[in-house]
Design a protein around this motif. Structure first.
Motif, PDB file in Angstrom:
ATOM      1  N   GLU A 146       0.037   0.579   0.037  1.00  0.00           N
ATOM      2  CA  GLU A 146      -0.839   1.655  -0.162  1.00  0.00           C
ATOM      3  C   GLU A 146      -0.091   2.973  -0.486  1.00  0.00           C
ATOM      4  OE1 GLU A 146      -3.605   3.167  -1.270  1.00  0.00           O
ATOM      5  OE2 GLU A 146      -4.760   1.445  -0.599  1.00  0.00           O
ATOM      6  N   PHE A 147      -0.937   3.972  -1.229  1.00  0.00           N
ATOM      7  CA  PHE A 147      -0.336   5.335  -1.182  1.00  0.00           C
ATOM      8  C   PHE A 147      -0.009   5.790   0.184  1.00  0.00           C
ATOM      9  CE2 PHE A 147      -2.095   4.859  -5.414  1.00  0.00           C
ATOM     10  CZ  PHE A 147      -1.012   5.312  -6.255  1.00  0.00           C
ATOM     11  N   SER A 148       0.894   6.872   0.471  1.00  0.00           N
ATOM     12  CA  SER A 148       0.867   7.768   1.561  1.00  0.00           C
ATOM     13  C   SER A 148       1.283   8.944   1.157  1.00  0.00           C
ATOM     14  CB  SER A 148       1.707   6.998   2.576  1.00  0.00           C
ATOM     15  OG  SER A 148       2.874   6.446   1.974  1.00  0.00           O
ATOM     16  N   MET A 149       1.346   9.912   2.041  1.00  0.00           N
ATOM     17  CA  MET A 149       1.686  11.495   1.565  1.00  0.00           C
ATOM     18  C   MET A 149       3.056  11.616   2.187  1.00  0.00           C
ATOM     19  SD  MET A 149      -0.436  12.769  -0.346  1.00  0.00           S
ATOM     20  CE  MET A 149      -0.149  14.299  -0.173  1.00  0.00           C
ATOM     21  N   PRO A 150       4.052  11.796   1.528  1.00  0.00           N
ATOM     22  CA  PRO A 150       5.524  11.959   1.834  1.00  0.00           C
ATOM     23  C   PRO A 150       5.603  13.022   2.845  1.00  0.00           C
ATOM     24  CG  PRO A 150       5.424  12.785  -0.536  1.00  0.00           C
ATOM     25  CD  PRO A 150       4.018  12.136  -0.234  1.00  0.00           C
ATOM     26  N   THR A 151       6.561  13.391   3.652  1.00  0.00           N
ATOM     27  CA  THR A 151       6.543  14.251   4.675  1.00  0.00           C
ATOM     28  C   THR A 151       8.097  14.937   4.742  1.00  0.00           C
ATOM     29  OG1 THR A 151       7.392  12.519   6.460  1.00  0.00           O
ATOM     30  CG2 THR A 151       5.044  13.165   6.486  1.00  0.00           C
ATOM     31  N   THR A 194      -2.347   8.006   7.744  1.00  0.00           N
ATOM     32  CA  THR A 194      -1.032   8.205   7.760  1.00  0.00           C
ATOM     33  C   THR A 194      -0.371   6.638   8.203  1.00  0.00           C
ATOM     34  OG1 THR A 194      -0.708   8.294  10.120  1.00  0.00           O
ATOM     35  CG2 THR A 194      -1.164  10.304   8.566  1.00  0.00           C
ATOM     36  N   PRO A 195       0.851   6.260   7.853  1.00  0.00           N
ATOM     37  CA  PRO A 195       1.508   5.187   8.276  1.00  0.00           C
ATOM     38  C   PRO A 195       1.389   4.806   9.638  1.00  0.00           C
ATOM     39  CG  PRO A 195       2.967   6.380   6.623  1.00  0.00           C
ATOM     40  CD  PRO A 195       1.808   7.176   6.821  1.00  0.00           C
ATOM     41  N   LYS A 196       1.552   6.204  10.428  1.00  0.00           N
ATOM     42  CA  LYS A 196       1.415   5.620  12.009  1.00  0.00           C
ATOM     43  C   LYS A 196      -0.037   5.311  12.431  1.00  0.00           C
ATOM     44  CE  LYS A 196       2.525   8.228  16.228  1.00  0.00           C
ATOM     45  NZ  LYS A 196       2.654   9.641  16.688  1.00  0.00           N
ATOM     46  N   GLN A 197      -0.995   5.809  11.555  1.00  0.00           N
ATOM     47  CA  GLN A 197      -2.325   5.411  12.037  1.00  0.00           C
ATOM     48  C   GLN A 197      -2.604   3.872  11.444  1.00  0.00           C
ATOM     49  OE1 GLN A 197      -3.928   8.575   9.682  1.00  0.00           O
ATOM     50  NE2 GLN A 197      -4.681   9.759  11.816  1.00  0.00           N
ATOM     51  N   MET A 198      -2.146   3.676  10.298  1.00  0.00           N
ATOM     52  CA  MET A 198      -2.330   2.447   9.748  1.00  0.00           C
ATOM     53  C   MET A 198      -1.586   1.217  10.691  1.00  0.00           C
ATOM     54  SD  MET A 198      -3.351   0.135   7.920  1.00  0.00           S
ATOM     55  CE  MET A 198      -4.235   0.816   6.166  1.00  0.00           C
ATOM     56  N   THR A 199      -0.207   1.296  11.093  1.00  0.00           N
ATOM     57  CA  THR A 199       0.121   0.692  11.916  1.00  0.00           C
ATOM     58  C   THR A 199      -0.551   0.423  13.201  1.00  0.00           C
ATOM     59  OG1 THR A 199       1.988   2.235  12.605  1.00  0.00           O
ATOM     60  CG2 THR A 199       2.633   0.767  10.732  1.00  0.00           C
ATOM     61  N   LEU A 205      -6.030  -4.742  15.695  1.00  0.00           N
ATOM     62  CA  LEU A 205      -6.628  -5.783  15.098  1.00  0.00           C
ATOM     63  C   LEU A 205      -6.046  -6.936  15.305  1.00  0.00           C
ATOM     64  CD1 LEU A 205      -7.866  -4.180  11.682  1.00  0.00           C
ATOM     65  CD2 LEU A 205      -9.353  -4.968  13.535  1.00  0.00           C
ATOM     66  N   GLY A 206      -4.799  -6.992  16.146  1.00  0.00           N
ATOM     67  CA  GLY A 206      -4.242  -8.336  16.597  1.00  0.00           C
ATOM     68  C   GLY A 206      -3.078  -8.715  15.986  1.00  0.00           C
ATOM     69  N   LEU A 207      -2.738  -7.891  14.762  1.00  0.00           N
ATOM     70  CA  LEU A 207      -1.190  -8.540  14.116  1.00  0.00           C
ATOM     71  C   LEU A 207      -0.261  -8.257  15.105  1.00  0.00           C
ATOM     72  CD1 LEU A 207      -2.329  -6.990  10.504  1.00  0.00           C
ATOM     73  CD2 LEU A 207      -2.095  -9.339  11.319  1.00  0.00           C
ATOM     74  N   ALA A 208       0.714  -9.189  14.998  1.00  0.00           N
ATOM     75  CA  ALA A 208       1.991  -9.010  15.598  1.00  0.00           C
ATOM     76  C   ALA A 208       3.155  -8.455  14.465  1.00  0.00           C
ATOM     77  CB  ALA A 208       2.488 -10.550  16.086  1.00  0.00           C
ATOM     78  N   ASP A 209       4.323  -7.960  15.372  1.00  0.00           N
ATOM     79  CA  ASP A 209       5.282  -7.689  14.340  1.00  0.00           C
ATOM     80  C   ASP A 209       5.222  -6.635  13.172  1.00  0.00           C
ATOM     81  OD1 ASP A 209       6.810  -9.496  15.907  1.00  0.00           O
ATOM     82  OD2 ASP A 209       6.528 -11.203  14.481  1.00  0.00           O
ATOM     83  N   VAL A 210       4.407  -5.687  13.900  1.00  0.00           N
ATOM     84  CA  VAL A 210       3.807  -4.790  12.483  1.00  0.00           C
ATOM     85  C   VAL A 210       4.699  -3.647  12.159  1.00  0.00           C
ATOM     86  CG1 VAL A 210       2.001  -2.940  12.061  1.00  0.00           C
ATOM     87  CG2 VAL A 210       1.187  -5.171  13.361  1.00  0.00           C
ATOM     88  N   SER A 211       5.055  -3.691  10.781  1.00  0.00           N
ATOM     89  CA  SER A 211       5.958  -2.547  10.503  1.00  0.00           C
ATOM     90  C   SER A 211       5.301  -1.848   9.041  1.00  0.00           C
ATOM     91  CB  SER A 211       7.148  -3.298  10.150  1.00  0.00           C
ATOM     92  OG  SER A 211       7.171  -4.194   8.921  1.00  0.00           O
ATOM     93  N   ALA A 212       6.163  -0.891   9.083  1.00  0.00           N
ATOM     94  CA  ALA A 212       5.747  -0.061   7.707  1.00  0.00           C
ATOM     95  C   ALA A 212       7.059   0.538   7.197  1.00  0.00           C
ATOM     96  CB  ALA A 212       5.010   1.199   8.240  1.00  0.00           C
ATOM     97  N   ARG A 213       7.170   0.423   5.866  1.00  0.00           N
ATOM     98  CA  ARG A 213       8.376   0.628   5.136  1.00  0.00           C
ATOM     99  C   ARG A 213       7.915   1.792   4.060  1.00  0.00           C
ATOM    100  NH1 ARG A 213      11.664  -3.613   2.028  1.00  0.00           N
ATOM    101  NH2 ARG A 213      11.577  -4.860   4.021  1.00  0.00           N
ATOM    102  N   PRO A 214       8.529   3.138   4.131  1.00  0.00           N
ATOM    103  CA  PRO A 214       8.213   4.018   2.947  1.00  0.00           C
ATOM    104  C   PRO A 214       8.842   3.652   1.765  1.00  0.00           C
ATOM    105  CG  PRO A 214       9.853   4.937   4.787  1.00  0.00           C
ATOM    106  CD  PRO A 214       9.400   3.442   4.936  1.00  0.00           C
ATOM    107  N   LEU A 215       8.319   3.879   0.923  1.00  0.00           N
ATOM    108  CA  LEU A 215       8.680   3.442  -0.685  1.00  0.00           C
ATOM    109  C   LEU A 215       8.727   4.868  -1.358  1.00  0.00           C
ATOM    110  CD1 LEU A 215       6.627   0.394  -1.471  1.00  0.00           C
ATOM    111  CD2 LEU A 215       8.840   0.522  -0.417  1.00  0.00           C
ATOM    112  N   THR A 216       9.770   5.046  -2.107  1.00  0.00           N
ATOM    113  CA  THR A 216      10.083   6.396  -3.003  1.00  0.00           C
ATOM    114  C   THR A 216       9.493   7.575  -2.116  1.00  0.00           C
ATOM    115  OG1 THR A 216       9.151   4.844  -4.803  1.00  0.00           O
ATOM    116  CG2 THR A 216       9.548   7.134  -5.305  1.00  0.00           C
ATOM    117  N   PHE A 217      10.494   8.094  -1.278  1.00  0.00           N
ATOM    118  CA  PHE A 217      10.013   9.205  -0.426  1.00  0.00           C
ATOM    119  C   PHE A 217       8.811   9.282   0.144  1.00  0.00           C
ATOM    120  CE2 PHE A 217      12.363  10.711  -4.368  1.00  0.00           C
ATOM    121  CZ  PHE A 217      13.561  10.936  -3.616  1.00  0.00           C
ATOM    122  N   GLY A 218       8.163   7.763   0.506  1.00  0.00           N
ATOM    123  CA  GLY A 218       7.034   7.856   1.378  1.00  0.00           C
ATOM    124  C   GLY A 218       5.675   8.189   0.232  1.00  0.00           C
TER     125      GLY A 218
END
Ligand SMILES: C[S@@+](CC[C@H](N)C(=O)[O-])C[C@H]1O[C@@H](n2cnc3c(N)ncnc32)[C@H](O)[C@@H]1O
Length: 232
Positions: A146-151, A194-199, A205-218
């Motif tokens: 998903e799109f996110s806003m670079p910081t 934001t990535p923090k809110q999504m993770t 919601l019950g998912l394990a090992d949740v991670s977020a990786r920024p792509l192209t400067f976020g």
């Protein structure tokens, strides 16, 4: 809205992102297929089926999976069907018209599930994610692109300018009458998690090992979670 933009969706996607959207989907495909157990994979909000096709092509050393794509826009699916046929993947990709908030599948059916640039457009993010988790097998991955806003200090203001001022104008020019769709895009990204809110949401919601990786400067983020086994 997507029925209206369908004929120009692919062109504008690749043009407005300078083709980078293809690399982002490819990253999702590689990450997902690296770990997915054998079985069908679900592509939610498949649209014109780019992700479904990428997944069904597989990756070297891994048997190509069967993919089910769902979307509620008949016009997007029509273009997707044609692309699947041209890619000679009709035996491995099935596209179904359905609402992501009420997936017409039994619990634990898919080896993994994914959504690319779709979760932000859902009327109910939480329910859409819960549905993806429900139909994914324990141990299977649930992935979101998903799109996110670079910081970053320099990238962030530059991108904000492109996103708010340039992109809607280009979108309006090319989409002949669907200009509001490309004003909707930046507005919806800015209003979305934001990535923090999504993770946090994925974990809640019950998912394990949740991670977020920024792509192209976020500019985009790739999220991954795993449906836990019942005794975990
Ligand atoms: C931006 S497009 C993404 C398409 C594709 N996944 C891609 O990577 O280009 C978002 C898609 O989400 C679909 N969509 C939005 N809400 C939906 C829902 N509740 N059920 C099914 N599809 C939905 C739209 O019809 C549209 O095709």
């Amino acid at each position: 809205m997507f029925d209206r933009v369908a004929p120009r969706y692919d062109f504008l996607n690749h043009f407005l992102s300078a083709g980078i959207d293809r690399l982002w989907r490819r990253r999702l495909v590689r990450t997902l297929l690296r770990t997915a157990a054998p079985g069908e994979i679900l592509d939610v909000a498949t649209g014109t089926a780019d992700l479904a096709i990428g997944l069904a092509r597989g990756r070297r050393g891994v048997p190509a999976p069967e993919v089910v794509g769902v979307d509620f826009s008949g016009e997007m699916l029509k273009i997707g069907e044609e692309k699947v046929r041209r890619a000679h993947l009709a035996d491995r990709v099935r596209l179904i018209k359905a609402d992501a908030l009420n997936l017409p599948f039994e619990d634990n059916r898919f080896a993994a599930s994914a959504v690319a640039f779709g979760i932000r457009n859902m009327a109910d993010t939480e329910r859409a994610l819960a549905e993806m988790i429900r139909v994914t097998r324990p141990g299977g991955a649930v992935m979101i692109l998903e799109f996110s806003m670079p910081t970053l200090p320099v990238a962030a203001p530059l991108y904000r300018f492109y996103f708010r001022s340039v992109l809607p104008k280009i979108g309006r020019f090319f989409s002949k009458g669907s200009g509001t769709s490309y004003a909707y895009l930046p507005a919806s990204v800015q209003a979305f998690d934001t990535p923090k809110q999504m993770t946090a949401r994925m974990t809640r919601l019950g998912l394990a090992d949740v991670s977020a990786r920024p792509l192209t400067f976020g500019i985009a983020s790739l999220y991954r979670g795993r449906k836990p086994f019942r005794d975990e």
